[in-house]
Write an enzyme that holds these catalytic residues in place. Structure first.
Site, PDB file in Angstrom:
ATOM      1  CG  ASN A 114      20.800  31.398  61.168  1.00  0.00           C
ATOM      2  OD1 ASN A 114      21.557  32.544  61.495  1.00  0.00           O
ATOM      3  ND2 ASN A 114      21.279  30.574  60.816  1.00  0.00           N
ATOM      4  CD  GLU A 115      24.659  31.093  60.239  1.00  0.00           C
ATOM      5  OE1 GLU A 115      25.478  30.202  60.029  1.00  0.00           O
ATOM      6  OE2 GLU A 115      25.757  32.013  61.041  1.00  0.00           O
TER       7      GLU A 115
ATOM      8  CD  GLU B 287      23.606  34.043  64.443  1.00  0.00           C
ATOM      9  OE1 GLU B 287      25.497  33.619  64.363  1.00  0.00           O
ATOM     10  OE2 GLU B 287      23.616  33.460  63.770  1.00  0.00           O
TER      11      GLU B 287
ATOM     12  CE1 TYR C 123      29.155  33.150  67.491  1.00  0.00           C
ATOM     13  CE2 TYR C 123      28.919  33.670  65.245  1.00  0.00           C
ATOM     14  CZ  TYR C 123      28.054  33.290  66.426  1.00  0.00           C
ATOM     15  OH  TYR C 123      27.000  33.362  66.998  1.00  0.00           O
TER      16      TYR C 123
ATOM     17  CD  GLN D  36      23.269  32.005  71.314  1.00  0.00           C
ATOM     18  OE1 GLN D  36      22.259  31.378  72.187  1.00  0.00           O
ATOM     19  NE2 GLN D  36      23.116  30.874  70.175  1.00  0.00           N
TER      20      GLN D  36
ATOM     21  CG  ASN E 152      23.077  27.196  62.891  1.00  0.00           C
ATOM     22  OD1 ASN E 152      22.909  27.940  62.316  1.00  0.00           O
ATOM     23  ND2 ASN E 152      24.103  26.196  63.085  1.00  0.00           N
TER      24      ASN E 152
END
Length: 841
Positions: free
Chosen positions: A530-531, A650, A600, A697, A430
């Site tokens: 990103n996203e 991710e 996730y 991460q 983000n």
């Protein structure tokens, strides 16, 4: 609860409770986590009545929920049968409930068999008999006749038989595995949803011990088709990701010890900016933030000193100092009217441990020096003081251990080196949607400090493009830079590419050379945002608008680089987000080299340990399906004529403890590491369509490494990466596995095999059983192994074992060599991951 467990040794082997007494027997424990459910022996003599009233959420025990009442007592070791008779006194047809006899591996985990009615989920208006446990509903089902029923749960090893009495005869409804040994037995009752309450009467509960037989380890047959090697496995699947987010870089990887070292932000009532405090007597000094006399574009700390009195200034505490350790300091100061020197000191308990005197000029003056602490201090300070009259301005101060490597923490850098990361994604996440790369260039003391809207914190810009790429060069890592597709422009992204890859005679290449890096970095892998599908993302867009912006970015970025680029487009999971992948890939697929996807797995640490284990065990299976479904959707939408693989850039377990107030940090246990191993296996199986993956991460924030100021710990996730990075090949070999299930849908074993370029075969086996070893029968087709085999194993005493700061490591990788026959003669331990490396005879 410990007292209750202590009763275990005295518990009778056979007992029956007809509930004829005025009160419950002493061995029973009634547990109702939420007020509302009641238990009574008086309302109907000779029966135990359990009532759960209507409640908006019901009284449930499931993932993220703990409200169901239960009545239990200690469970002896060995085998047994638990029997009870229920009468459904008041159960409206629109109610949702489950009642039954149950085994409890812990207070929050049940394995319950008995009457169930699911009006909302199963559209039931009459009860049936169900077996369920958290994460798995309707494991078994059988008809229920009338409003009264006698049921039994028979335990034999880890296998349970669900029984129902019809007339005078018992019928077996089926069997299921419970891989966790029970600590308690008893009764379970739950409701869910805002439905009418229920009342049940229990006539009796009877427990009978059974003769136990020695348990044989579950057996599995594995066939490795080494004569049929298939697709290559890209080393990029063992990649990592770092983001400017809480303590991942600053406070983790970067060696800077000080907070707010450039003196921005709000001042306290005395005029001292955040992160710092006044130091010395209160009188004779005035503090204020100064936005006119500045070093960086924002603000400095001004200290106006009157004549006379002791030295005064500012200090920052919370610093751990180590005796004999050298610290590198850098100050950027200016003064007006001062005749006394400025003293920079390391202090603890009011005593100086090291100091240096400086005399700054009337313009900004930078001084670089070292101090060696003379003692240990858990609560040390840095103090910057002077005596008046005059005015002192602080523009920037830096404090690092002197053994840092180009500003990076040496211990963290060397730990990361152990993993040999092939690829590292940066700067977000983000964060990338609000990051403007030019803020991170030049003199770090003069770089602007920006407010990070993604993660609500100050971004000092001490780590910029040159620092990141220097880190990658030091460790031999391929850099992956995510460009700003949110608040950034295509021209800004192209200029960034030219700064990294352009010759020294280009405008941005000359700028890079002026910063000390004349040779191009030749960064090949770039992300186009990103996203961008999510409304949490700065500048988020729909797929068509994103594709238009990404196409312009791709065109300009490729034109700015004399070397080829490999570009990653923003993607989503499967066919979600209003068919994002299908709509975007048709427009953009021809211009990019990867389609990204993120995942996730959420784990609620308030759930029972057994529930958490099953969540991650089930997730490993879902992950395999998730990657396959997403790759299929992308392939169906891609009409470019070229393969568009996935960049799984991710992924991680996101535990309930990882919240903003904990800086998104948590401790990983062995179960999480086994999940990571199964993710690797899924990546191997889908290696022809998934050619990049990045754990999110690397440090602290959901980190494979955890740090404080002076220590680090290699978490269980780190050990999983160490295992596979050191002991795995680069070509996928198909395997066939015949094995029982740990629980429905979760096979006992997760197996993957690969071949090295030199012909070595690597066979990896994850035993997902939490309590039992597994016996393997392995057939190697087309591969005759040499007598001696290398074994590497990730293991710990329990699936909850973890590596924590300041404590001995509980999980690690052990290695040994033995003959292939000797290794196969030993069962594979419970909750373990093993890799055997075999060479040809």
């Amino acid at each position: 609860m410990l007292a209750l467990l202590g009763v275990l040794l005295m518990a009778p082997l056979t007992w029956r409770d007809d509930f004829d007494a005025a009160g419950l027997a002493a061995d029973w424990h009634w547990h109702a986590p939420v007020a509302g459910p009641t238990l009574s022996l008086a309302e109907r003599p000779g029966f135990l009545r359990i009532h759960a009233p209507q409640r908006e959420e019901g009284f449930d025990l499931w993932i993220h929920k703990d409200a169901a009442p239960r009545l239990f007592r200690p469970a002896p070791e060995g085998d047994w049968e638990l029997e009870a008779r229920f009468e459904l006194t008041d159960v409206p047809p629109e109610s949702n409930f489950h009642l039954g006899v149950a085994a409890f591996p812990s207070e929050k985990f049940y394995f319950a068999w008995g009457p169930f009615q699911g009006h909302d989920i199963w559209n039931m208006t009459a009860p049936q008999l169900f077996l369920e446990y958290p994460t798995h509903g309707r494991v078994l089902a059988a008809p229920m006749e009338g409003k009264a029923v006698t049921v039994a749960l028979r335990k034999e090893g880890t296998r349970y038989t669900c029984r129902v009495k019809r007339g005078d005869a018992w019928t077996d409804a089926g069997q299921a595995e419970l891989p966790f040994p029970p600590k308690f037995v008893g009764l379970f009752a739950k409701t869910y949803g805002n439905r009418p309450g229920v009342t049940v009467d229990v006539d009796y509960v009877q427990f009978t011990s059974l003769e136990s037989r020695p348990a044989e380890p579950p057996a599995a047959r594995v066939t490795v088709r080494a004569d049929q090697p298939q697709h290559a496995i890209d080393p990029f699947v063992y990649g990592h990701f770092i983001e400017h987010m809480h303590r991942c870089i600053y406070g983790g990887m970067w060696a800077e010890i000080l907070h707010n070292r450039k003196f921005v932000g709000r001042a306290d009532e005395r005029g001292v900016v955040e992160g710092w405090q006044a130091y010395g007597p209160a009188g004779g000094v005035t503090y204020a933030p100064d936005t006119r006399v500045v070093l960086n574009p924002a603000q400095s700390q001004r200290i106006r000193l009157e004549a006379g009195g002791p030295a005064r200034g500012v200090a920052q505490g919370g610093i751990v100092l180590e005796a004999g350790r050298r610290y590198a300091l850098r100050t950027a100061l200016r003064q007006e009217g001062l005749t006394a020197p400025v003293r920079v000191a390391l202090v603890a308990g009011g005593k100086e441990l090291a100091s240096r005197e400086l005399m700054p000029g009337c313009d900004w003056t930078t001084a670089t020096f070292e101090l060696t602490s003379q003692a240990d201090a858990a609560e040390g300070q840095i103090a910057i003081t002077s005596a008046g009259p005059g005015t002192l301005w602080l523009g920037a101060v830096s404090l690092m251990p002197a053994d840092n490597v180009h500003g990076w923490r040496r211990d963290v850098l060397e730990a990361i080196r152990e993993l040999h990361p092939p690829l590292l994604r940066w700067p977000g996440g983000n964060f990338s949607s609000g990051y403007h790369w030019e803020d991170g260039l030049g003199d770090p003391d003069r770089r602007p400090v920006r407010w990070d809207h993604a993660w609500s914190g100050w971004e000092p810009n001490d780590v910029g493009t040159d620092e990141f790429l220097q880190f990658c060069a030091e460790l031999g890592i391929v850099p992956y830079i995510a460009a700003n597709a949110g608040t950034g422009t295509p021209a800004e992204a192209a200029a960034w590419v030219q700064y990294c890859n352009g010759a020294a005679d280009t405008s941005q290449g000359a700028r890079r050379a002026a910063h000390g890096h004349p040779a191009p970095y030749n960064v090949a892998v770039w992300g186009l945002g990103n996203e961008m599908y999510g409304n949490w993302q700065l500048g988020w867009l729909d797929p068509e608008k994103y594709a238009q912006k990404a196409l312009e970015m791709a065109r300009l970025m490729r034109a700015a680089s004399p070397t080829p680029l490999r570009l990653v487009a923003v993607g989503v999971d499967g066919d979600g987000w209003d068919h994002w992948n299908r709509r975007e890939v048709k427009l953009l697929g021809h211009a990019v080299d990867w389609q990204s996807v993120h995942y996730y797995e959420s784990v609620d640490t308030a759930d029972a340990p057994e529930t958490q284990y099953l969540v991650v065990a089930d997730s490993a299976r879902r992950m395999d399906r998730f990657l396959g479904d997403t790759a299929r959707v992308v392939a169906e939408a891609n009409d470019s004529g070229k393969l568009l693989p996935l960049a799984f850039d991710e992924w991680n377990v996101w535990k309930g403890t990882a919240r903003a107030e904990t800086h998104y940090e948590n401790d990983y246990d062995l179960a999480d590491a086994l999940w990571a191993c199964s993710v690797f296996h899924a990546l191997h199986r889908h290696g022809d369509r998934v050619t990049m993956a990045n754990l999110a991460q690397l440090v602290n924030v959901l980190g494979a490494l955890r740090t404080d100021q002076t220590r680090l710990v290699r978490t269980t996730l780190f050990e999983a990466f160490r295992l596979y990075g050191d002991h795995f090949g680069r070509r996928f070999v198909p395997v066939e596995v015949q094995a029982p299930e740990v629980v429905p849908g979760r096979p006992l074993l997760d197996v993957s095999a690969t071949l090295d370029g030199d012909g070595r075969l690597h066979l990896a086996v994850v035993n997902w059983h939490p309590s039992q070893p597994a016996k393997l029968n392995v057939t190697l087709q087309g591969f005759e192994p040499a007598a001696e085999v290398a074994e590497a194993r990730l293991h710990g005493a329990s699936f909850r074992s973890a590596n924590r700061l300041g404590q001995p490591a509980e999980v690690g990788v052990t290695v040994r060599r033995a003959t292939w026959a000797e290794l196969l003669a030993e069962p594979v331990p419970a909750h373990s991951a093993t890799i055997w490396t075999l060479t040809r005879r």
